[in-house]
Write an enzyme that holds these catalytic residues in place. Structure first.
Site, PDB file in Angstrom:
ATOM      1  N   SER A   9       0.846  -1.196   0.000  1.00 45.31           N
ATOM      2  CA  SER A   9       0.000   0.000   0.000  1.00 45.31           C
ATOM      3  C   SER A   9       0.878   1.240   0.000  1.00 45.31           C
ATOM      4  O   SER A   9       1.668   1.472   0.918  1.00 45.31           O
ATOM      5  CB  SER A   9      -0.913   0.014   1.219  1.00 45.31           C
ATOM      6  OG  SER A   9      -1.540   1.278   1.286  1.00 45.31           O
ATOM      7  N   HIS A  33      -1.236  -1.188  -4.307  1.00 45.76           N
ATOM      8  CA  HIS A  33      -2.511  -0.781  -3.708  1.00 45.76           C
ATOM      9  C   HIS A  33      -2.495   0.728  -3.494  1.00 45.76           C
ATOM     10  O   HIS A  33      -1.608   1.267  -2.830  1.00 45.76           O
ATOM     11  CB  HIS A  33      -2.685  -1.521  -2.377  1.00 45.76           C
ATOM     12  CG  HIS A  33      -4.010  -1.323  -1.732  1.00 45.76           C
ATOM     13  ND1 HIS A  33      -5.139  -2.022  -2.097  1.00 45.76           N
ATOM     14  CD2 HIS A  33      -4.392  -0.490  -0.723  1.00 45.76           C
ATOM     15  CE1 HIS A  33      -6.156  -1.645  -1.338  1.00 45.76           C
ATOM     16  NE2 HIS A  33      -5.726  -0.710  -0.498  1.00 45.76           N
ATOM     17  N   ASP A  35      -4.589   3.904  -2.132  1.00 48.41           N
ATOM     18  CA  ASP A  35      -5.702   4.311  -1.269  1.00 48.41           C
ATOM     19  C   ASP A  35      -6.103   5.749  -1.567  1.00 48.41           C
ATOM     20  O   ASP A  35      -5.428   6.690  -1.131  1.00 48.41           O
ATOM     21  CB  ASP A  35      -5.276   4.206   0.204  1.00 48.41           C
ATOM     22  CG  ASP A  35      -5.166   2.772   0.670  1.00 48.41           C
ATOM     23  OD1 ASP A  35      -6.146   2.022   0.530  1.00 48.41           O
ATOM     24  OD2 ASP A  35      -4.080   2.398   1.161  1.00 48.41           O
ATOM     25  N   MET A  37      -8.445   8.668  -0.723  1.00 47.08           N
ATOM     26  CA  MET A  37      -9.363   9.107   0.352  1.00 47.08           C
ATOM     27  C   MET A  37      -9.774  10.544   0.084  1.00 47.08           C
ATOM     28  O   MET A  37      -8.943  11.362  -0.324  1.00 47.08           O
ATOM     29  CB  MET A  37      -8.648   9.037   1.711  1.00 47.08           C
ATOM     30  CG  MET A  37      -8.148   7.660   2.079  1.00 47.08           C
ATOM     31  SD  MET A  37      -7.504   7.643   3.766  1.00 47.08           S
ATOM     32  CE  MET A  37      -6.686   6.038   3.787  1.00 47.08           C
ATOM     33  N   HIS A  66      -8.188   1.548  -4.319  1.00 48.05           N
ATOM     34  CA  HIS A  66      -9.173   1.403  -3.243  1.00 48.05           C
ATOM     35  C   HIS A  66      -9.769   2.784  -2.998  1.00 48.05           C
ATOM     36  O   HIS A  66      -9.096   3.653  -2.425  1.00 48.05           O
ATOM     37  CB  HIS A  66      -8.450   0.844  -2.013  1.00 48.05           C
ATOM     38  CG  HIS A  66      -9.308   0.697  -0.800  1.00 48.05           C
ATOM     39  ND1 HIS A  66      -8.773   0.425   0.444  1.00 48.05           N
ATOM     40  CD2 HIS A  66     -10.650   0.771  -0.632  1.00 48.05           C
ATOM     41  CE1 HIS A  66      -9.758   0.332   1.333  1.00 48.05           C
ATOM     42  NE2 HIS A  66     -10.908   0.556   0.701  1.00 48.05           N
ATOM     43  N   MET A  68     -11.871   5.229  -1.194  1.00 48.46           N
ATOM     44  CA  MET A  68     -12.578   5.569   0.040  1.00 48.46           C
ATOM     45  C   MET A  68     -13.153   6.960  -0.168  1.00 48.46           C
ATOM     46  O   MET A  68     -12.711   7.953   0.422  1.00 48.46           O
ATOM     47  CB  MET A  68     -11.609   5.487   1.231  1.00 48.46           C
ATOM     48  CG  MET A  68     -11.358   4.043   1.664  1.00 48.46           C
ATOM     49  SD  MET A  68      -9.882   3.856   2.658  1.00 48.46           S
ATOM     50  CE  MET A  68      -8.657   3.683   1.372  1.00 48.46           C
ATOM     51  N   MET A 137     -11.990  -5.418   4.797  1.00 46.63           N
ATOM     52  CA  MET A 137     -11.153  -4.536   5.619  1.00 46.63           C
ATOM     53  C   MET A 137     -10.884  -5.210   6.965  1.00 46.63           C
ATOM     54  O   MET A 137     -11.813  -5.660   7.643  1.00 46.63           O
ATOM     55  CB  MET A 137     -11.853  -3.191   5.885  1.00 46.63           C
ATOM     56  CG  MET A 137     -12.047  -2.281   4.683  1.00 46.63           C
ATOM     57  SD  MET A 137     -10.540  -1.659   3.914  1.00 46.63           S
ATOM     58  CE  MET A 137      -9.693  -0.871   5.278  1.00 46.63           C
ATOM     59  N   ASP A 175      -7.108  -6.137   3.884  1.00 48.39           N
ATOM     60  CA  ASP A 175      -6.442  -4.831   3.905  1.00 48.39           C
ATOM     61  C   ASP A 175      -6.510  -4.231   5.304  1.00 48.39           C
ATOM     62  O   ASP A 175      -7.597  -3.977   5.816  1.00 48.39           O
ATOM     63  CB  ASP A 175      -7.154  -3.916   2.887  1.00 48.39           C
ATOM     64  CG  ASP A 175      -6.545  -2.526   2.789  1.00 48.39           C
ATOM     65  OD1 ASP A 175      -5.445  -2.319   3.345  1.00 48.39           O
ATOM     66  OD2 ASP A 175      -7.168  -1.664   2.141  1.00 48.39           O
TER      67      ASP A 175
HETATM   68  C1  DX5 Z   1      -6.578   1.902   5.321  1.00 52.58           C
HETATM   69  C2  DX5 Z   1      -6.086   1.535   3.956  1.00 52.58           C
HETATM   70  C3  DX5 Z   1      -5.006   0.524   3.918  1.00 52.58           C
HETATM   71  C4  DX5 Z   1      -3.732   0.939   4.588  1.00 52.58           C
HETATM   72  C5  DX5 Z   1      -3.096  -0.294   5.142  1.00 52.58           C
HETATM   73  O1  DX5 Z   1      -7.722   2.667   5.183  1.00 52.58           O
HETATM   74  O2  DX5 Z   1      -7.148   1.027   3.167  1.00 52.58           O
HETATM   75  O3  DX5 Z   1      -4.748   0.128   2.575  1.00 52.58           O
HETATM   76  O4  DX5 Z   1      -2.811   1.528   3.722  1.00 52.58           O
HETATM   77  O5  DX5 Z   1      -2.004   0.100   5.872  1.00 52.58           O
HETATM   78  P1  DX5 Z   1      -1.370  -0.870   6.974  1.00 52.58           P
HETATM   79  O6  DX5 Z   1      -0.877  -2.076   6.247  1.00 52.58           O
HETATM   80  O7  DX5 Z   1      -0.311  -0.032   7.559  1.00 52.58           O
HETATM   81  O8  DX5 Z   1      -2.476  -1.191   7.942  1.00 52.58           O
HETATM   82 ZN    ZN Z   2      -6.652   0.154   1.190  1.00 52.71          ZN
END
Ligand code: DX5
Ligand code: ZN
Length: 221
Positions: A9, A33, A35, A37, A66, A68, A137, A175
């Protein structure tokens, strides 16, 4: 169950050196990956399509995005142009993702569905046949570096049974808080794709961390 894939990630990478961080792990992993947000579905804001497009020029990894965000499908065309391969949206913002899945397909994107720790498998069950990937998750979304919620493995088990009993090829991705400590247990209940931020980019040697994680996943397979 499909062959195990590792998805570092980017959230835990050094944002001042993203291209170098990705290049370092690229030969050793299958997915990246990403993220996204929006500061609305989750409190934090990370990055969006310009960063994904910039990284696409340096990487041929499978870009696992991903989302969010509260209006994820509005971004599908721009994400496709930026070089995304898969877009995963949350069932909590798209309670009936049928139209959203079709929109992703129309853009040439693979489609995934994510569930928060408090959302039961039943919420996604009617739509599993529409999706390429189910993201379970194992932390509350919005932040890297949280502890793995072991209860999420029960949900993986339920999802794996459903997928196998319907002869589907849907990938199960986990994740949040994934590390070599818990990855084997996750593989045992049927996880295909392992997202890891802190455990990889937070390590002083991310390549060794990937090897360690893969060895844990593949031990005794
Ligand atoms: C959290 C994200 C994850 C995050 C995971 O909202 O969706 O992808 O990056 O990070 P770690 O592996 O540090 O929990
Ligand atoms: Zn994620």
């Amino acid at each position: 169950m499909q062959p195990a894939r590792i998805a570092p990630s980017l959230l835990a990478a050094d944002f001042a050196h993203l291209a170098e961080e990705v290049a370092m792990v690229e030969p050793h992993v299958e997915f990246l990956h990403l993220d996204v947000m929006d500061g609305h579905f989750v409190p934090n804001i990370t990055f969006g399509t310009p960063v994904i497009a910039a990284l696409r020029r340096f990487s041929s990894l499978f870009f696992d995005c991903h989302l969010m965000t509260t209006n994820p499908d509005a971004h599908f065309p721009a994400l496709h142009t930026a070089g995304a391969d898969l877009v995963t949206v949350h069932i909590e913002v798209c309670p009936d993702p049928t139209r959203v899945a079709a929109r992703a397909r129309a853009e040439g994107l693979s489609f995934g569905l994510a569930l928060n720790p408090s959302t039961p498998f039943e919420a996604v069950e009617p739509f599993v046949e529409l999706v390429d990937l189910l993201l379970i998750m194992s932390v509350h979304p919005g932040l890297g570096g949280q502890s793995f919620i072991s209860d999420s493995l029960k949900k993986v088990e339920i999802a794996r049974k459903f997928i196998d009993s319907h002869s589907l090829t849907t990938d199960i991705e986990i994740d949040g808080g994934v590390s070599s400590e818990n990855a084997r247990a996750a593989r045992d209940v049927g996880v295909d794709v392992f997202v890891a931020g802190s455990a990889i980019f937070g390590s002083p040697d991310p390549v060794a961390a990937v090897r360690h994680l893969r060895a844990a996943v593949e031990s005794m397979e």
